[in-house]
Design a protein around this motif. Structure first.
Motif, mmCIF file in Angstrom:
data_model
loop_
_atom_site.group_PDB
_atom_site.id
_atom_site.type_symbol
_atom_site.label_atom_id
_atom_site.label_comp_id
_atom_site.label_asym_id
_atom_site.label_seq_id
_atom_site.Cartn_x
_atom_site.Cartn_y
_atom_site.Cartn_z
ATOM 1 N N LEU A 10 0.803 -1.062 0.133
ATOM 2 C CA LEU A 10 -0.102 -0.155 0.214
ATOM 3 C C LEU A 10 0.805 1.178 0.022
ATOM 4 C CD1 LEU A 10 -2.934 1.189 -0.029
ATOM 5 C CD2 LEU A 10 -2.717 0.939 2.606
ATOM 6 N N HIS A 11 2.135 1.327 0.852
ATOM 7 C CA HIS A 11 2.903 2.515 0.886
ATOM 8 C C HIS A 11 3.508 2.771 -0.408
ATOM 9 C CE1 HIS A 11 5.498 5.234 2.477
ATOM 10 N NE2 HIS A 11 6.529 4.469 2.032
ATOM 11 N N LEU A 12 3.920 1.636 -1.160
ATOM 12 C CA LEU A 12 4.574 1.458 -2.479
ATOM 13 C C LEU A 12 3.428 2.060 -3.504
ATOM 14 C CD1 LEU A 12 7.174 0.995 -4.221
ATOM 15 C CD2 LEU A 12 6.178 -1.379 -4.573
ATOM 16 N N LEU A 13 2.280 1.762 -3.425
ATOM 17 C CA LEU A 13 1.465 2.117 -4.461
ATOM 18 C C LEU A 13 1.215 3.478 -4.292
ATOM 19 C CD1 LEU A 13 -1.220 -0.877 -4.462
ATOM 20 C CD2 LEU A 13 0.228 0.142 -6.344
ATOM 21 N N GLN A 14 1.100 4.232 -3.045
ATOM 22 C CA GLN A 14 0.800 5.394 -2.741
ATOM 23 C C GLN A 14 1.947 6.412 -3.267
ATOM 24 O OE1 GLN A 14 0.165 5.174 1.877
ATOM 25 N NE2 GLN A 14 -2.229 5.385 1.343
ATOM 26 N N ASP A 15 3.120 5.838 -2.968
ATOM 27 C CA ASP A 15 4.459 6.409 -3.389
ATOM 28 C C ASP A 15 4.553 6.801 -5.038
ATOM 29 O OD1 ASP A 15 6.918 7.886 -3.041
ATOM 30 O OD2 ASP A 15 7.817 5.946 -3.949
ATOM 31 N N ILE A 16 3.910 5.754 -5.715
ATOM 32 C CA ILE A 16 3.877 5.848 -7.064
ATOM 33 C C ILE A 16 2.969 6.709 -7.492
ATOM 34 C CG2 ILE A 16 3.351 4.386 -9.181
ATOM 35 C CD1 ILE A 16 4.604 1.865 -7.796
ATOM 36 N N GLU A 17 1.702 6.802 -6.725
ATOM 37 C CA GLU A 17 0.720 7.630 -7.262
ATOM 38 C C GLU A 17 1.374 9.175 -7.226
ATOM 39 O OE1 GLU A 17 -3.707 8.717 -6.437
ATOM 40 O OE2 GLU A 17 -2.864 7.267 -5.201
ATOM 41 N N ASN A 18 1.672 9.374 -5.865
ATOM 42 C CA ASN A 18 2.378 10.711 -5.543
ATOM 43 C C ASN A 18 3.284 11.167 -6.715
ATOM 44 O OD1 ASN A 18 0.680 10.926 -3.375
ATOM 45 N ND2 ASN A 18 2.348 10.236 -2.059
ATOM 46 N N GLN A 21 1.551 12.148 -9.807
ATOM 47 C CA GLN A 21 0.745 13.356 -9.882
ATOM 48 C C GLN A 21 1.796 14.578 -9.868
ATOM 49 O OE1 GLN A 21 -2.546 13.963 -8.563
ATOM 50 N NE2 GLN A 21 -3.326 11.771 -8.718
ATOM 51 N N ARG A 22 2.954 14.267 -9.387
ATOM 52 C CA ARG A 22 3.763 15.521 -9.377
ATOM 53 C C ARG A 22 4.361 15.641 -11.034
ATOM 54 N NH1 ARG A 22 6.060 13.417 -4.572
ATOM 55 N NH2 ARG A 22 7.677 12.467 -5.621
ATOM 56 N N ASN A 23 4.726 14.494 -11.486
ATOM 57 C CA ASN A 23 5.117 14.591 -12.688
ATOM 58 C C ASN A 23 4.321 14.843 -13.725
ATOM 59 O OD1 ASN A 23 7.828 14.192 -11.881
ATOM 60 N ND2 ASN A 23 7.329 11.976 -12.126
ATOM 61 N N ALA A 24 3.024 14.641 -13.629
ATOM 62 C CA ALA A 24 1.736 14.950 -14.821
ATOM 63 C C ALA A 24 1.590 16.331 -14.845
ATOM 64 C CB ALA A 24 0.654 13.895 -14.223
ATOM 65 N N ALA A 25 1.835 17.111 -13.757
ATOM 66 C CA ALA A 25 1.363 18.391 -13.721
ATOM 67 C C ALA A 25 1.985 19.248 -15.131
ATOM 68 C CB ALA A 25 1.814 19.330 -12.423
ATOM 69 N N GLY A 26 3.204 19.094 -15.595
ATOM 70 C CA GLY A 26 3.589 19.720 -16.878
ATOM 71 C C GLY A 26 2.951 19.052 -18.028
ATOM 72 N N LEU A 27 2.473 18.111 -18.047
ATOM 73 C CA LEU A 27 2.026 17.406 -19.189
ATOM 74 C C LEU A 27 0.940 18.270 -20.147
ATOM 75 C CD1 LEU A 27 1.747 13.638 -18.390
ATOM 76 C CD2 LEU A 27 3.546 14.907 -19.707
ATOM 77 N N PRO A 28 0.829 18.316 -21.368
ATOM 78 C CA PRO A 28 -0.076 19.088 -22.070
ATOM 79 C C PRO A 28 -1.293 18.458 -21.887
ATOM 80 C CG PRO A 28 1.334 18.005 -23.764
ATOM 81 C CD PRO A 28 1.883 17.775 -22.079
ATOM 82 N N GLN A 29 -2.346 19.290 -21.875
ATOM 83 C CA GLN A 29 -3.923 18.771 -21.798
ATOM 84 C C GLN A 29 -4.243 18.547 -22.856
ATOM 85 O OE1 GLN A 29 -5.474 17.718 -18.810
ATOM 86 N NE2 GLN A 29 -3.176 18.160 -18.054
ATOM 87 N N GLN A 30 -5.023 17.558 -23.406
ATOM 88 C CA GLN A 30 -5.502 17.204 -24.496
ATOM 89 C C GLN A 30 -7.010 17.715 -24.776
ATOM 90 O OE1 GLN A 30 -5.196 13.150 -25.832
ATOM 91 N NE2 GLN A 30 -3.928 13.444 -27.609
ATOM 92 N N LYS A 31 -7.371 18.275 -25.775
ATOM 93 C CA LYS A 31 -8.730 18.843 -25.872
ATOM 94 C C LYS A 31 -9.352 17.842 -26.898
ATOM 95 C CE LYS A 31 -10.267 23.087 -26.193
ATOM 96 N NZ LYS A 31 -10.454 24.396 -27.034
ATOM 97 N N THR A 32 -10.473 17.269 -26.223
ATOM 98 C CA THR A 32 -11.155 16.317 -27.340
ATOM 99 C C THR A 32 -12.084 17.168 -27.817
ATOM 100 O OG1 THR A 32 -12.628 15.741 -25.409
ATOM 101 C CG2 THR A 32 -10.539 14.404 -25.845
ATOM 102 N N GLN A 33 -12.337 16.959 -29.047
ATOM 103 C CA GLN A 33 -13.559 17.594 -29.964
ATOM 104 C C GLN A 33 -14.608 16.634 -30.051
ATOM 105 O OE1 GLN A 33 -11.439 19.145 -33.422
ATOM 106 N NE2 GLN A 33 -11.075 21.054 -32.365
ATOM 107 N N GLN A 34 -15.795 17.108 -30.028
ATOM 108 C CA GLN A 34 -16.931 16.377 -30.370
ATOM 109 C C GLN A 34 -17.317 16.536 -31.707
ATOM 110 O OE1 GLN A 34 -18.492 14.164 -28.283
ATOM 111 N NE2 GLN A 34 -16.805 14.597 -26.593
#
Length: 180
Positions: A10-18, A21-34
């Motif tokens: 559980l501790h390992l999974l929480q560490d991976i998630e954290n 989350q930190r590294n994903a902040a800089g990723l570009p957001q994809q806009k999906t078009q309908q």
């Protein structure tokens, strides 16, 4: 050998998630078009389109259409399509135009709405197109016999293409009564 406990996992999974989350902040957001999808076809030389979800199938004009006596001229007859009887209606003639000349580009748009199962003969289908909301435009001036079935328009190939609702057509009283 040390044993891994569920608390360690559980501790390992929480560490991976954290870290994720930190590294994903800089990723570009994809806009999906309908996209809105439609089948383009002609009625009396006017380019219109039907919502794709209202067209159950597109067929070539079937062999063996049997005329039904005592019906309107726009009801061309009945066809056996995979064991189901399908009334074939000349859409152009129903709308007050001249009958469709059946040729190699003629198609039958199959509808099934509120118990109305029918095939609509059209002279020409240009295919399926995808439209963005930004392509929505005003409805051009149309004859009333077509206008009553139109709910909106989209810009396509430099022109406003009316959205012809096959469901509105199926709900029309005149359309439902083909007897003379």
């Amino acid at each position: 050998m040390t044993e891994t406990t569920s608390a360690d996992l559980l501790h390992l999974l929480q560490d991976i998630e954290n870290r994720s989350q930190r590294n994903a902040a800089g990723l570009p957001q994809q806009k999906t078009q309908q996209y809105w999808e439609a089948v383009l076809f002609n009625i009396s030389g006017l380019g219109v389109m039907a919502p794709l979800q209202e067209v159950k199938e597109i067929l070539n004009y079937p062999d063996g259409v049997t005329r039904v006596p005592g019906t309107q001229s726009w009801l061309l007859g009945m066809a056996n399509i995979r064991g189901n009887l399908l009334p074939i209606i000349d859409l152009q003639q129903f709308l007050g135009g001249v009958p469709v000349v059946i040729g190699r580009r003629s198609r039958v748009l199959v509808i099934n709405h509120q118990g109305i199962y029918a095939g609509l003969l059209v002279g020409d289908v240009q295919g399926m197109r995808h439209f963005l909301d930004e392509q929505r435009t005003g409805v051009p001036a149309l004859p009333e016999h077509i206008r009553q079935f139109v709910h909106g328009a989209y810009e396509a190939e430099g022109a406003a293409r009316p959205v012809f609702s096959l469901n509105l057509l199926a709900e029309n009283t005149e359309f439902r009564v083909a007897s003379l």
